[in-house]
Design a protein around this motif. Structure first.
Motif, PDB file in Angstrom:
ATOM      1  N   VAL A 283      -5.244   4.948   4.313  1.00  0.00           N
ATOM      2  CA  VAL A 283      -6.353   5.346   3.125  1.00  0.00           C
ATOM      3  C   VAL A 283      -6.656   4.010   2.554  1.00  0.00           C
ATOM      4  O   VAL A 283      -7.818   3.751   2.302  1.00  0.00           O
ATOM      5  CB  VAL A 283      -5.880   6.218   2.429  1.00  0.00           C
ATOM      6  N   PHE A 284      -5.878   3.407   2.114  1.00  0.00           N
ATOM      7  CA  PHE A 284      -6.244   2.184   1.371  1.00  0.00           C
ATOM      8  C   PHE A 284      -6.844   1.259   2.141  1.00  0.00           C
ATOM      9  O   PHE A 284      -7.991   0.389   1.740  1.00  0.00           O
ATOM     10  CB  PHE A 284      -4.619   1.610   0.664  1.00  0.00           C
TER      11      PHE A 284
ATOM     12  N   GLU B  24       1.157   6.124  -7.135  1.00  0.00           N
ATOM     13  CA  GLU B  24       0.097   6.660  -7.666  1.00  0.00           C
ATOM     14  C   GLU B  24       0.529   8.332  -7.654  1.00  0.00           C
ATOM     15  O   GLU B  24      -0.322   8.792  -8.454  1.00  0.00           O
ATOM     16  CB  GLU B  24      -1.060   6.202  -6.684  1.00  0.00           C
TER      17      GLU B  24
ATOM     18  N   TYR C  26       0.722  -1.186   0.037  1.00  0.00           N
ATOM     19  CA  TYR C  26      -0.051  -0.064   0.062  1.00  0.00           C
ATOM     20  C   TYR C  26       0.935   1.377  -0.166  1.00  0.00           C
ATOM     21  O   TYR C  26       0.619   1.944  -0.758  1.00  0.00           O
ATOM     22  CB  TYR C  26      -0.895   0.005   1.193  1.00  0.00           C
TER      23      TYR C  26
ATOM     24  N   ASN D  83     -10.308   3.348   4.095  1.00  0.00           N
ATOM     25  CA  ASN D  83     -11.236   4.361   3.723  1.00  0.00           C
ATOM     26  C   ASN D  83     -11.797   4.152   2.380  1.00  0.00           C
ATOM     27  O   ASN D  83     -12.389   4.995   1.763  1.00  0.00           O
ATOM     28  CB  ASN D  83     -10.356   6.001   3.521  1.00  0.00           C
ATOM     29  N   ARG D  84     -11.639   2.847   1.797  1.00  0.00           N
ATOM     30  CA  ARG D  84     -12.034   2.370   0.568  1.00  0.00           C
ATOM     31  C   ARG D  84     -13.215   1.918   0.634  1.00  0.00           C
ATOM     32  O   ARG D  84     -13.341   0.915   1.592  1.00  0.00           O
ATOM     33  CB  ARG D  84     -11.110   1.771  -0.152  1.00  0.00           C
TER      34      ARG D  84
ATOM     35  N   ARG E  37      -1.042  10.342  -5.246  1.00  0.00           N
ATOM     36  CA  ARG E  37      -2.401  11.063  -4.923  1.00  0.00           C
ATOM     37  C   ARG E  37      -2.278  11.131  -3.532  1.00  0.00           C
ATOM     38  O   ARG E  37      -3.540  11.276  -3.013  1.00  0.00           O
ATOM     39  CB  ARG E  37      -3.464  10.482  -5.616  1.00  0.00           C
ATOM     40  N   ASP E  38      -1.436  11.143  -2.942  1.00  0.00           N
ATOM     41  CA  ASP E  38      -1.271  11.171  -1.326  1.00  0.00           C
ATOM     42  C   ASP E  38      -2.083  10.389  -0.528  1.00  0.00           C
ATOM     43  O   ASP E  38      -2.287  10.561   0.486  1.00  0.00           O
ATOM     44  CB  ASP E  38      -1.580  12.547  -1.180  1.00  0.00           C
ATOM     45  N   ARG E  39      -2.283   9.142  -1.171  1.00  0.00           N
ATOM     46  CA  ARG E  39      -2.989   7.954  -0.126  1.00  0.00           C
ATOM     47  C   ARG E  39      -1.676   7.308   0.437  1.00  0.00           C
ATOM     48  O   ARG E  39      -0.817   6.816  -0.251  1.00  0.00           O
ATOM     49  CB  ARG E  39      -3.708   7.077  -0.978  1.00  0.00           C
ATOM     50  N   ASP E  40      -2.218   7.040   1.637  1.00  0.00           N
ATOM     51  CA  ASP E  40      -1.211   6.259   2.598  1.00  0.00           C
ATOM     52  C   ASP E  40      -1.946   4.652   2.735  1.00  0.00           C
ATOM     53  O   ASP E  40      -2.778   4.656   2.298  1.00  0.00           O
ATOM     54  CB  ASP E  40      -0.747   7.077   3.763  1.00  0.00           C
TER      55      ASP E  40
ATOM     56  N   GLY F  36       0.641   3.758  -2.847  1.00  0.00           N
ATOM     57  CA  GLY F  36       0.491   5.351  -2.808  1.00  0.00           C
ATOM     58  C   GLY F  36       1.572   6.179  -3.371  1.00  0.00           C
ATOM     59  O   GLY F  36       1.282   7.258  -3.844  1.00  0.00           O
TER      60      GLY F  36
END
Lengths: 257, 99
Positions: A76-77, A68, A61, A80-81, A70-73, A65
């Motif tokens: 988040v994966f 990608e 992850y 928050n999905r 897009r600042d997803r850590d 991140g």
């Protein structure tokens, strides 16, 4: 370091997430055994496997991140999905069932993971190759643990044999998804990021079938059923799994502890 | 045989771990397992999770012959006043005193 420039393609990102999600969801399932194992030694063994799997997911992850852009850590994966964005194979989201079912699933899936990690050693995505090199050692042990119990229980008492055969009959159809085609297979093959999963089937069968034979288990007939978790189409069990796993972040967004 | 053996329990194994090459294996605990292979695997999972070891021995607890705590006086006390059994009891000539 990753030698590829961010952002990577959608196919590349999906490829990483398919592996990461499968590790995370199986890790979560195995964590449910904590405190419930049949003997304390097995309780600890399964929890160790769960932690390894979650560790693999975290590394992937974090890498996904960063690739990608897009600042997803990792959080988040994981937290928050929504369900339809998870692309784990369906087998890993099924409830644990009895110990036979837990062991057979671990055996079938980790034997697949082992082939995947080995093939990923030579990935041009250097960070992915590194994660694979670390993970393959863990996975080899997971396969060994599950293999031992598969033989002990398959070739054990009438009761344990019957439970193992029932577990294998139930889980076997879900193995088709490991090797089923994905929309981005062509792009993955072109980029050479990693093996197209269907190419791993022969090696997986060569590893799995002889062991099941030693365990005196009958290989079920292949059916037309193909689960589609990789495409985000999950069964009813995924909903309850995620509602528990994601509860804290849903109830208290961005909370830290 | 031992009347207290509970046949529903797996046998007990003692676990010895070598923490680094060159050091001795040290006893670190015990666990239950049906056979030696399982005992080794369980020992790995129970006792080496934090990089404690490079080598593991397991031995059936039943196979260890232990001294009897009730005969401790005659087993061990007589050694207490035999200081000449320690090499430091002897004064060496200066020429070899730095051995």
């Amino acid at each position: 370091m990753n030698t590829l420039t961010a952002p990577v393609s959608a196919a590349h990102l999906n490829y990483l997430l398919r592996i990461a999600d499968s590790s995370l969801i199986l890790g979560h399932r195995l964590s449910e055994w904590c405190g419930h194992g049949p003997v304390i030694e097995e309780d600890i063994a399964l929890t160790n496997v769960a932690l390894d799997l979650i560790g693999q997911a975290r590394a992937l992850y974090t890498h996904a991140g960063a690739s990608e852009g897009r600042d997803r850590d990792e959080d988040v994966f994981a937290f928050n999905r929504p369900q339809e964005e998870f692309c784990n194979v369906s087998m890993v989201e099924l409830p644990n069932g009895d110990y036979a079912c837990t062991i057979v699933r671990n055996f079938l899936f980790t034997a697949f993971q082992r082939e995947l990690w080995v093939a990923l050693h030579s990935s041009p995505d250097a960070a992915l190759a590194q994660i694979a090199a670390k993970s393959v050692k863990e996975t080899r042990y997971h396969v060994q643990h599950a293999s031992d119990w598969t033989v002990r229980m398959g070739d054990g008492t009438d009761e344990s044999h019957a439970r193992m055969q029932r577990a294998l009959d139930y889980l076997w159809p879900y193995t088709a998804e490991f090797f089923s085609a994905s929309l981005d297979d062509g792009e993955i093959a072109m980029s050479g990021i990693g093996p197209v999963w269907s190419t791993l089937e022969t090696a997986w069968r060569n590893a799995v079938l002889p062991l099941l034979d030693v365990a005196t288990l009958q290989i079920p007939q292949r059916t037309a059923f193909v689960s589609r978790g990789k495409e985000g189409m999950h069964g009813e069990h995924m909903r309850t799994l995620l509602s528990e796993m994601q509860f804290l972040q849903r109830a208290h967004p961005n909370c830290k502890w | 045989m031992n009347a207290h053996v509970n046949h529903k329990e797996w046998p007990l194994w003692e676990v010895f771990i070598r923490s680094r090459n060159g050091l001795d294996h040290k006893h670190c605990g015990s666990l239950h397992a049906v056979d030696a292979a399982m005992a080794l695997k369980n020992a790995r999972d129970v006792f080496t999770r934090r990089m404690e070891g490079v080598s593991v021995w397991v031995v059936r607890a039943d196979d260890i012959v232990a001294s009897d705590p009730d005969v401790k006086p005659e087993m061990f006390d007589p050694a207490a006043d035999k200081i000449y059994r320690h090499p430091t009891f002897y004064t060496l000539p200066d020429e070899v005193n730095h051995m």
